[in-house]
Motif scaffolding. Sequence first.
Motif, PDB file in Angstrom:
ATOM      1  N   LEU A   1      16.352  -2.456  19.174  1.00 60.02           N
ATOM      2  CA  LEU A   1      17.333  -1.411  18.883  1.00 60.02           C
ATOM      3  C   LEU A   1      17.064  -0.714  17.549  1.00 60.02           C
ATOM      4  CD1 LEU A   1      20.589  -3.241  20.018  1.00 60.02           C
ATOM      5  CD2 LEU A   1      19.553  -1.265  21.112  1.00 60.02           C
ATOM      6  N   LYS A   2      16.419  -1.419  16.630  1.00 62.16           N
ATOM      7  CA  LYS A   2      16.198  -0.863  15.290  1.00 62.16           C
ATOM      8  C   LYS A   2      14.857  -0.160  15.129  1.00 62.16           C
ATOM      9  CE  LYS A   2      19.270  -4.119  12.929  1.00 62.16           C
ATOM     10  NZ  LYS A   2      19.384  -5.217  11.934  1.00 62.16           N
ATOM     11  N   ARG A   3      14.109  -0.063  16.199  1.00 62.21           N
ATOM     12  CA  ARG A   3      12.829   0.628  16.113  1.00 62.21           C
ATOM     13  C   ARG A   3      13.006   2.124  15.831  1.00 62.21           C
ATOM     14  NH1 ARG A   3      10.003  -2.008  21.468  1.00 62.21           N
ATOM     15  NH2 ARG A   3       9.519  -4.057  20.585  1.00 62.21           N
TER      16      ARG A   3
ATOM     17  N   LEU B   1      17.795  -7.032  18.686  1.00 58.70           N
ATOM     18  CA  LEU B   1      18.008  -6.237  17.480  1.00 58.70           C
ATOM     19  C   LEU B   1      16.726  -5.517  17.065  1.00 58.70           C
ATOM     20  CD1 LEU B   1      20.280  -8.561  15.314  1.00 58.70           C
ATOM     21  CD2 LEU B   1      20.865  -6.269  16.141  1.00 58.70           C
ATOM     22  N   GLY B   2      15.592  -6.191  17.205  1.00 62.91           N
ATOM     23  CA  GLY B   2      14.321  -5.564  16.876  1.00 62.91           C
ATOM     24  C   GLY B   2      14.058  -4.345  17.739  1.00 62.91           C
TER      25      GLY B   2
ATOM     26  N   ILE C   1      24.351  -2.948  17.890  1.00 64.38           N
ATOM     27  CA  ILE C   1      23.828  -3.579  16.680  1.00 64.38           C
ATOM     28  C   ILE C   1      24.935  -4.326  15.940  1.00 64.38           C
ATOM     29  CG2 ILE C   1      22.886  -3.096  14.379  1.00 64.38           C
ATOM     30  CD1 ILE C   1      21.222  -0.856  15.683  1.00 64.38           C
ATOM     31  N   GLN C   2      26.111  -3.745  15.911  1.00 61.30           N
ATOM     32  CA  GLN C   2      27.249  -4.381  15.236  1.00 61.30           C
ATOM     33  C   GLN C   2      27.569  -5.741  15.852  1.00 61.30           C
ATOM     34  OE1 GLN C   2      30.865  -2.029  15.414  1.00 61.30           O
ATOM     35  NE2 GLN C   2      32.161  -3.821  15.009  1.00 61.30           N
TER      36      GLN C   2
ATOM     37  N   LYS D   1      24.074   2.308  21.001  1.00 59.36           N
ATOM     38  CA  LYS D   1      23.183   1.590  20.089  1.00 59.36           C
ATOM     39  C   LYS D   1      23.883   1.051  18.850  1.00 59.36           C
ATOM     40  CE  LYS D   1      18.909   2.328  17.453  1.00 59.36           C
ATOM     41  NZ  LYS D   1      17.803   3.277  17.181  1.00 59.36           N
ATOM     42  N   ASP D   2      24.647   1.877  18.149  1.00 55.41           N
ATOM     43  CA  ASP D   2      25.279   1.451  16.897  1.00 55.41           C
ATOM     44  C   ASP D   2      26.266   0.313  17.134  1.00 55.41           C
ATOM     45  OD1 ASP D   2      23.800   3.309  15.542  1.00 55.41           O
ATOM     46  OD2 ASP D   2      25.403   4.810  15.441  1.00 55.41           O
TER      47      ASP D   2
ATOM     48  N   THR E   1      24.632  -8.316  15.533  1.00 55.76           N
ATOM     49  CA  THR E   1      24.558  -8.829  14.166  1.00 55.76           C
ATOM     50  C   THR E   1      25.627  -9.895  13.946  1.00 55.76           C
ATOM     51  OG1 THR E   1      23.684  -6.730  13.345  1.00 55.76           O
ATOM     52  CG2 THR E   1      24.652  -8.220  11.725  1.00 55.76           C
TER      53      THR E   1
END
Length: 212
Positions: free
Chosen positions: A210-212, A207-208, A177-178, A173-174, A181
Motif C-alpha cells: 500500500l505504501k509503494r 502495508l508494503g 493503512i490506518q 488506501k488511507d 498499522t
Amino acid sequence: MKCITTIAVATLTLGMISSAAAAGADPLQTIQKKWAVCQYQSKDNDHQVYCLENLIKRNEEALQQQPNRAELKVWLAINKASLAGADGGLGALSLVKEAKVLLEQVIDQAPETLDGSAYTSLGSLYYQVPGWPIGFGDDDMAETMLLKALQINPDGIDSNYFYGDFLAEEGRKDEAIQYLTKAQQAKPRPERPLADEGRQQEIAKKLGELKR
C-alpha cells in the motif's frame, strides 16, 4: 497426489494432537496452535491441505464432546475456511458455506465469543467469497460484520487486520493503512506466538504494497 513424506508429517501432527489431548490439554488451545502450524509452517500446498483436513477431524471430535462450546464452532469454521483457501477446488464453496452457517450460529447464540471472532471471520468470508450467482460474497455485509468485530475488540490484531485488508481491497488506501498499522501495534498474545508472527508478516507485506 500427496507424497509419502507429506503423509508422514501429517501423521506426526495428528499424533502430537492426540498426545496433547491425552495429557488433558484444552482442545481449543491445541486446535489454535495446530492451525498456526498448518497455516504458516506447511512445507507446501499439499501438506497444508492434509494438515487442515486432519485438524478439521480433530475439531469435529472436540465439538462432538462439547457441543455447546461456541469457541470450538468458531474454530471449526476458521479451519474449514482455511482449507477452502488452501485447496481451492470444487469443494471450496461448500466449505465456506459450512463455515458461514457455523459462524452465524455463534453470532446468534454467543456473539462475543473469542472477542467477536465470529464477526471477524464471517466478515472476511463476505469479502473474499465470490458474489451471486456463484457464492454469497457481499461487500456491504463484509463491512457490517467487520465493524461489529471492531466494536467488540477495537485493539485486536485480527479485527484490525481483516478490516484493513477489506479496505485495501475496496481501494480505500488511507483507511486501510490506518487499520493495518493499528493491527501491527496490537498487543502480543503470549499463548499464540506463531499465529502472531505469521499475521505480522501478512500485515507488513500488505502495508508494503500500500505504501509503494
